[in-house]
Scaffold this active site. Sequence first.
Site, PDB file in Angstrom:
ATOM      1  N   LYS A 188       5.733 116.661  61.014  1.00  9.43           N
ATOM      2  CA  LYS A 188       5.581 117.356  62.298  1.00  9.43           C
ATOM      3  C   LYS A 188       6.483 118.583  62.401  1.00  9.43           C
ATOM      4  O   LYS A 188       6.026 119.672  62.774  1.00  9.43           O
ATOM      5  CB  LYS A 188       5.899 116.376  63.430  1.00  9.43           C
ATOM      6  CG  LYS A 188       6.068 117.009  64.793  1.00  9.43           C
ATOM      7  CD  LYS A 188       6.392 115.977  65.844  1.00  9.43           C
ATOM      8  CE  LYS A 188       7.756 115.367  65.661  1.00  9.43           C
ATOM      9  NZ  LYS A 188       8.857 116.319  65.978  1.00  9.43           N
ATOM     10  N   THR A 189       7.763 118.419  62.072  1.00  7.33           N
ATOM     11  CA  THR A 189       8.703 119.528  62.220  1.00  7.33           C
ATOM     12  C   THR A 189       8.351 120.668  61.279  1.00  7.33           C
ATOM     13  O   THR A 189       8.444 121.845  61.640  1.00  7.33           O
ATOM     14  CB  THR A 189      10.143 119.040  61.954  1.00  7.33           C
ATOM     15  OG1 THR A 189      10.438 117.958  62.834  1.00  7.33           O
ATOM     16  CG2 THR A 189      11.139 120.154  62.186  1.00  7.33           C
ATOM     17  N   GLU A 222       7.101 117.090  70.679  1.00  4.40           N
ATOM     18  CA  GLU A 222       7.162 115.778  71.350  1.00  4.40           C
ATOM     19  C   GLU A 222       6.438 115.807  72.701  1.00  4.40           C
ATOM     20  O   GLU A 222       6.949 115.367  73.721  1.00  4.40           O
ATOM     21  CB  GLU A 222       8.618 115.333  71.544  1.00  4.40           C
ATOM     22  CG  GLU A 222       9.453 115.314  70.282  1.00  4.40           C
ATOM     23  CD  GLU A 222       9.119 114.162  69.346  1.00  4.40           C
ATOM     24  OE1 GLU A 222       8.136 113.453  69.602  1.00  4.40           O
ATOM     25  OE2 GLU A 222       9.858 113.987  68.357  1.00  4.40           O
ATOM     26  N   GLN A 225       4.215 107.212  69.875  1.00 11.26           N
ATOM     27  CA  GLN A 225       5.671 107.300  69.984  1.00 11.26           C
ATOM     28  C   GLN A 225       6.107 107.718  71.387  1.00 11.26           C
ATOM     29  O   GLN A 225       7.208 108.248  71.565  1.00 11.26           O
ATOM     30  CB  GLN A 225       6.219 108.269  68.931  1.00 11.26           C
ATOM     31  CG  GLN A 225       5.941 107.819  67.504  1.00 11.26           C
ATOM     32  CD  GLN A 225       6.581 108.715  66.469  1.00 11.26           C
ATOM     33  OE1 GLN A 225       7.801 108.771  66.334  1.00 11.26           O
ATOM     34  NE2 GLN A 225       5.755 109.447  65.728  1.00 11.26           N
ATOM     35  N   ARG A 266      11.045 104.251  61.289  1.00 14.44           N
ATOM     36  CA  ARG A 266      12.260 104.982  60.882  1.00 14.44           C
ATOM     37  C   ARG A 266      12.625 104.614  59.443  1.00 14.44           C
ATOM     38  O   ARG A 266      13.400 105.317  58.804  1.00 14.44           O
ATOM     39  CB  ARG A 266      13.451 104.635  61.780  1.00 14.44           C
ATOM     40  CG  ARG A 266      13.361 104.944  63.268  1.00 14.44           C
ATOM     41  CD  ARG A 266      12.892 106.338  63.569  1.00 14.44           C
ATOM     42  NE  ARG A 266      11.447 106.346  63.755  1.00 14.44           N
ATOM     43  CZ  ARG A 266      10.704 107.466  63.739  1.00 14.44           C
ATOM     44  NH1 ARG A 266      11.275 108.619  63.482  1.00 14.44           N
ATOM     45  NH2 ARG A 266       9.399 107.408  63.943  1.00 14.44           N
TER      46      ARG A 266
END
Length: 740
Positions: free
Chosen positions: A32-33, A219, A249, A600
């Site tokens: 995503k980033t 987000e 999320q 995670r």
Amino acid sequence: MSFLSKLNAVQRDAVETVDGPVMIVAGAGSGKTRVLTFRIAHLLHQGVPAHNILALTFTNKAAREMRARIEAVVPGEAAQRIWMGTFHSTFARLMRRDAERIGFHRNFSIYDTEDSLGVIKGIMNDMGINTQQVSPTAVRHAISSAKNRMMTPADLANKAFEIFEQKVADVFAEYVKRLRASNAMDFDDLILHPIHLFDSNPDVLERYQQQFRYILIDEYQDTNQAQYQIVRRLAEAQRNICVVGDDAQSIYAFRGADIRNILEFEKHFKDARVFRLEQNYRSSKNILAGADSVIKHNKKQIPKSLWTDNDAGELITVLETADEGEEAYKIVTCMQDESRRRKLQLNDFAILYRTNAQSRAIEDAMRRSGIPYTIVGGVEFYRRKEIKDVLGYLRLIVNPDDDEAVLRVINYPTRGIGQTSIARLRGYAADEGVPMFVAAINVAQAPGMTGAAIKRVEEFVRLIQKYASLRREISAGELVSSLIDELGLITAFKNEGTSEARMRIDNVQELLSAIVDFVTDDGQNTLEAFLEQASLVADIDSFDESRNAVTLMTLHAAKGLEFPVIFLVGMEEGLFPSSMAIERDEVEEERRLCYVGMTRAMQKLYMTHARSRVRWGERLEQVSSRFLDEIDPAVVQRDSTRRRSAPSSTAFSGNGRSTATAQRRKPTPQRSEYNQLGGAESYSQLDGDISIGSTVMHATFGRGKLLSIQGAGDMARGVVLFDSVGKKTLVLKFAGLKPA
């Protein structure tokens, strides 16, 4: 543009589709980033001026990471000119420019949670509302929730059905007045006031619509209604809005996040292009399959199927233990084993829990074994008392209208201005309709003030006025250093001679260093900007991933991070999912939180549960979480061995994992924490049936939750957790409990 070759096909399409509304549904670990930052880099390469790009994040850490990645692929200073930051910091910056258009001064203070709570407590005391029966924290939360839904005090009053709601509406109305009188905004106001600014000043809105030609939001599933509204206003002219997020999320409903914003994006922007990032680059196949099998039990979600080219990896290990002590022991033992086997460092491990209280037993085990650890979400640097006190002085020097700052520092260090004198000064300020510092300037006219009190208040006023005038003559570092010396803080701490006092000295000196490093002579970084940054910093922003220590944190704090080995602890009904979520039918959000925790993990995932645990001061039998039984059995191994011996006291050098007998376990019938004490499940009385788990009202203690019932008939006793006084055991026949 060679950086585009680092993207997969879907990522590249998402990056290069720059015009019109775009939603990028980014599954956990799907890059995503990278997509977000490369999209910005692509815009810059296409000739879009940096100041025409607005990029909004939810943490300063995320903003710093994005900016650094952009600088790595786009030479020059363009990345520094992008409007990039958190929602709150970005719109605080905007309000510094235009606050006067809605009746604020540009030097407004930003109240953090503690400051807001102080104002609310003062209002409740003035209104005669008993803070033992009505929790100020609950009132603050209710006000924040109303603001997030863009409700006014009048809106709240019109919808109030209970006494509590009416009291909240009354406090809310006065709270709004007091913040405006203090030239202050709380976190929620930093979003609401720009909306008010845009709606009442179309020219200002048009200016920003023309400036922000491209808007990107990270987000997006965490946005609330107010954040959606402000973004919609900014985007409606150019319509070049790109949102990135994952509905799976969405875990911040308790902060006001509205999952409908991402679920209904295509409804809000009917011509939107949607890209699904489904390839996971982080986790092993088994971890990903386990997490996916859990989240598939949710009904409200955007369809997607995550996959990975990573190895299958090891099975997810579910550890069953006798209690929290054995749970902590097993975690330490497994870490020692994993460290030797995988050649891992301490900072490759993270322990995630649902509530902060769970860390105590784990910390004890870490200390006994000599394992360094760091807790994310402890007392943040800028929330420590000595730091808040110095910042209180600086806030008052910058904004003399700040009543909360006056109350914090007027008698710190102790200068003989007692609570009676402060109350009289507050009363005088209220009667005159002026800020407290103005009342302090005219203290001689305040009714009931003694000569000694007047003298001391006047000395305080002269101190503040002195440094307010010095602001224009000396550097910020010199000003703060001189102020600290004149207040005698360092000397006072030295005289205490305790380890805590020495730590406070270090903290004050660190604050001074931070101000010197931040504030520049060219006026780009001012003292006001530093105070703004200090008020908006979050615990995760100071997380140092390079420190070689095991990380302990709540599941909420872990989003956005990754570790080779994760321990997800306390997987029990009533703890995770929480009892409140079960009662309110909010288990889907808890399941998303479980999904976040599981994803995670990169190489190995442990999930632990105990058969009994001390909660609310009592040892209660526990039932394993429903989430454990939702994991695909093909990717799980279960370990229910007993403790054999204490782990080694030398970090990661124990004698190995105790012999494990892996076994499958049949699903356990689910039951909530409320009926685990062996008593009856309900109690009949004249006012109706009171059941375990019910919210009840008591004439003295107010609102509470019935945790258990022991005995029957006239001998029945109930354990109630009250908002105001904690847990009480009451004889139900005489308690007079009523259903809330």
